[in-house]
Design an enzyme around this catalytic site. Structure first.
Site, PDB file in Angstrom:
ATOM      1  CD  GLU A  47       1.624  -4.169   0.151  1.00 41.94           C
ATOM      2  OE1 GLU A  47       1.222  -3.110   0.666  1.00 41.94           O
ATOM      3  OE2 GLU A  47       2.366  -4.214  -0.852  1.00 41.94           O
ATOM      4  CG  ASN A 110       3.938  -7.432  -1.847  1.00 38.87           C
ATOM      5  OD1 ASN A 110       3.100  -8.062  -1.198  1.00 38.87           O
ATOM      6  ND2 ASN A 110       4.127  -6.126  -1.705  1.00 38.87           N
ATOM      7  CE  LYS A 127       2.485  -3.664  -4.744  1.00 39.64           C
ATOM      8  NZ  LYS A 127       2.903  -3.039  -3.441  1.00 39.64           N
ATOM      9  CD  GLU A 146       6.035  -2.597  -2.442  1.00 39.80           C
ATOM     10  OE1 GLU A 146       5.352  -1.605  -2.168  1.00 39.80           O
ATOM     11  OE2 GLU A 146       5.558  -3.644  -2.915  1.00 39.80           O
ATOM     12  CB  CYS A 171      -0.331  -2.077  -2.054  1.00 42.08           C
ATOM     13  SG  CYS A 171      -0.152  -0.564  -1.132  1.00 42.08           S
ATOM     14  CG  ASN A 196       1.553  -2.460   4.411  1.00 38.52           C
ATOM     15  OD1 ASN A 196       2.123  -2.546   5.480  1.00 38.52           O
ATOM     16  ND2 ASN A 196       0.811  -3.455   3.947  1.00 38.52           N
TER      17      ASN A 196
HETATM   18  N1  ING Z   1       2.373   1.406  -1.189  1.00 36.69           N
HETATM   19  C1  ING Z   1       1.954   2.626  -1.762  1.00 36.69           C
HETATM   20  C2  ING Z   1       0.666   2.533  -2.588  1.00 36.69           C
HETATM   21  O1  ING Z   1       0.660   2.441  -3.800  1.00 36.69           O
HETATM   22  C3  ING Z   1       2.517   4.692  -2.893  1.00 36.69           C
HETATM   23  C4  ING Z   1       3.027   3.325  -2.537  1.00 36.69           C
HETATM   24  C5  ING Z   1       2.103   5.571  -1.907  1.00 36.69           C
HETATM   25  C6  ING Z   1       2.415   5.058  -4.218  1.00 36.69           C
HETATM   26  C7  ING Z   1       1.603   6.830  -2.242  1.00 36.69           C
HETATM   27  C8  ING Z   1       1.919   6.316  -4.586  1.00 36.69           C
HETATM   28  C9  ING Z   1       1.514   7.189  -3.601  1.00 36.69           C
HETATM   29  O2  ING Z   1      -0.379   2.640  -1.954  1.00 36.69           O
HETATM   30  C10 ING Z   1       2.512   0.159  -1.714  1.00 36.69           C
HETATM   31  N2  ING Z   1       2.938  -0.792  -0.852  1.00 36.69           N
HETATM   32  O3  ING Z   1       2.296  -0.096  -2.883  1.00 36.69           O
END
Ligand code: ING
Length: 324
Positions: A47, A110, A127, A146, A171, A196
């Site tokens: 991503e 995204n 996304k 985001e 993601c 990411n």
């Molecule tokens: N990043 C993370 C993901 O869903 C996140 C945001 C991290 C959500 C940890 C929940 C827990 O992997 C992106 N860019 O969506």
């Protein structure tokens, strides 16, 4: 006749804010050459692969924000990647921040694209599940904006490519079972997912130690429950002070991880994916036509005096009462 796709998960280590598109494209091209040297048909990149994960910062100046977006794809600094793909005869999936002007209006997404072996873009996905928040939240060690910088996409599509049915997600999408099922209902055989993911999730720090487990859990279950291959590819490592998980892997329709990266840097993991293996699940346990019960999923239920559809969506106008 088995339909094999030789796939590389093209994991990236950190991308610094100061790194130019040209410098990042050179890293992507090096991974593409490695994948091609190992007989790959397709390489999947993370991503937002062309820049650092900029939603970790609160910005107000639109020109500064837009400096992280691509106004055209390919553009002058990314054309070399498409040219190399055509020269080598290898396809790729690339995540990037898309700025699109449509009907005179500017939209920011995204985005992920699927490019075939001729260097031609054959599918684009924007996304849907944008995590994080839209306003500055100074209590966080870092932001996740985001919802501020992107508009959500309008749905999941499955393209006929690489002799199979190929879908994309990005993601946070991978955490939602609907992502896989919507494509599963379209007959998807391989879902390409860049991510990411910070190790630390400010709203839920008690989940941090489980970040790699949750990464595997959602992709393995999505693969198995829809009889599809899943390729998950990280931008990993400590990027502008934020530690991001690695864990790039290739998951078979059985739910088994058949290949995985072992570092948090630029690295490829390889698998020879037999798309016909999907049928071992699509024609038995997850034969949707025979075993799924959509009539039960559309039930109108009453929870604490509120009527809703069994899947939690509002009751469409004109329908009322319990569905029993
Ligand atoms: N990043 C993370 C993901 O869903 C996140 C945001 C991290 C959500 C940890 C929940 C827990 O992997 C992106 N860019 O969506």
């Amino acid at each position: 006749m088995a339909r094999f796709v030789n796939v590389a998960a093209g994991q990236l280590g950190p991308v610094a804010r100061s790194e130019t598109r040209t410098e990042v494209v050179a890293r992507l091209m090096a991974l593409m050459r490695q994948a091609h040297a190992n007989g790959c048909d397709l390489i999947v990149y993370p991503e937002l692969a062309l820049t650092t994960f900029f939603p970790r910062w609160y910005m107000e100046d639109q020109a500064e924000i837009d400096s992280f977006f691509e106004h055209e794809m390919p553009g002058p600094q990314t054309r070399a990647l498409f040219d190399l793909a055509r020269e080598l005869g290898i396809g790729f999936c690339l995540g990037y921040a898309e700025l699109a002007v449509e009907n005179g209006e500017t939209h920011r997404h995204n985005t992920s694209i699927l490019v075939d072996k001729r260097g031609k873009t054959i599918s684009r996905y924007r996304k849907v599940h944008l995590p994080g928040h839209a306003e500055h939240e100074p209590w966080r060690r870092f932001q996740h904006l985001e919802k501020r910088y992107f508009e959500p996409g309008s749905g999941f599509v499955v393209a006929d490519a690489f002799n199979g049915a190929i879908g994309m997600a990005i993601c946070n999408d991978r955490r939602w079972p609907e992502t896989y099922r919507v494509m599963g209902l379209q007959g998807v055989e391989m879902v390409l997912i860049g991510y990411n993911t910070p190790v630390h999730n400010p709203p839920a720090p008690d989940h941090d130690d489980l970040s790699l487990f949750h990464n595997r859990l959602v992709m393995q279950s999505g693969a198995y429950q829809n009889g599809t291959w899943v390729v998950g590819v990280a931008k990993a490592g400590i990027e502008e002070g934020v530690d991001q998980i690695g864990g790039s892997c290739i998951v078979a329709p059985s739910g088994e991880i058949v290949a995985a990266c072992t570092t948090k840097g630029d690295e490829i993991a390889l698998a020879r994916c037999d798309l016909d293996l999907c049928n071992s699940y699509k024609r038995t346990t997850f034969n949707f036509d025979v075993h799924r019960q959509p009539h039960a999923y559309g039930l109108i239920v009453e929870r604490r005096g509120q009527h809703m559809m069994a899947d939690g969506t509002p009751v469409p106008s004109g329908k009322s009462g319990r569905g029993l």
